[in-house]
Write a protein that holds these residues in place. Sequence first.
Motif, short mmCIF file in Angstrom:
data_model
loop_
_atom_site.label_atom_id
_atom_site.label_comp_id
_atom_site.label_asym_id
_atom_site.label_seq_id
_atom_site.Cartn_x
_atom_site.Cartn_y
_atom_site.Cartn_z
N PHE A 140 0.75 -1.24 -0.04
CA PHE A 140 0.13 0.20 -0.10
C PHE A 140 0.69 1.26 0.07
N VAL A 146 0.72 5.37 0.18
CA VAL A 146 -0.46 6.49 0.68
C VAL A 146 -0.36 7.57 -0.48
N VAL A 171 3.02 -0.23 4.39
CA VAL A 171 2.72 1.13 3.88
C VAL A 171 4.01 2.02 3.72
#
Length: 254
Positions: free
Chosen positions: A89, A91, A110
């Motif tokens: 993932f 952002v 992340v």
Amino acid sequence: MISINTSENKKIYFASDQHLGAPTQEASFPREQKFVRWLDEIKMDAEAIFLLGDLFDFWFEYKTVVPKGFVRVLGKLAEIKDSGIPIYFFVGNHDLWMCDYFETELNIPVYHSPQEFTINGKSFLIGHGDGLGPHDKGYKRMKKVFTFKPFQWLFRWLHPDIGVRLGQYMSVKNKLISGDEDAKFLGEENEWLVQYCKKKLTERHYNYFVFGHRHLPLEIELQENSIYINLGDWIGYFTYGVFERSGFSLNGYK
């Protein structure tokens, strides 16, 4: 650098800019259902899944609170990750206040900046795409403020009912959620991400640059064996990327 080799008949999937929660939770609910259906289908042959930001139109993590809603997509991501399929993932500018919730609850790494990957021997530079390239100095200044730790600490002192509502209001006011101001091809010389990729190519070679943020599906050959790909969005285009042994393709989901 992370290296991935696909098994026979397995694929790498990429998606970006779902903006769940915009303009309202109720209005985005059909998009969430559609995205969950897509995730449910691709898990059958996915070697890995890359989500390139702005999954949520607004996201802020308090110490013990995250925004209400999105249980279907969060549950599906948890199911897929628990089955052994890696998810990465990145952002975006709408969910840049993500901290460790995905990592601790879903075991999904992340990233806050573009990262290099090697997939089947091909070099990738992958990220959301906001604030890269020349110009857009106003946004770059704003991003520095929003990512400034003391500012986030101060925002955290707002009660979640106030903070989340304020964040959602500010996010919806941002015209980028609909692509109204950002969904026309501007020409290579005016596409900041294209300029960013070309500059990176002076430093080292990448076979693929994969980004979101632009809300516009794009495939641009930068030089021989080097392609810039923008994934579009899940607001108007419902496009996603697929990489397999035969190469990279952009597809639409109906």
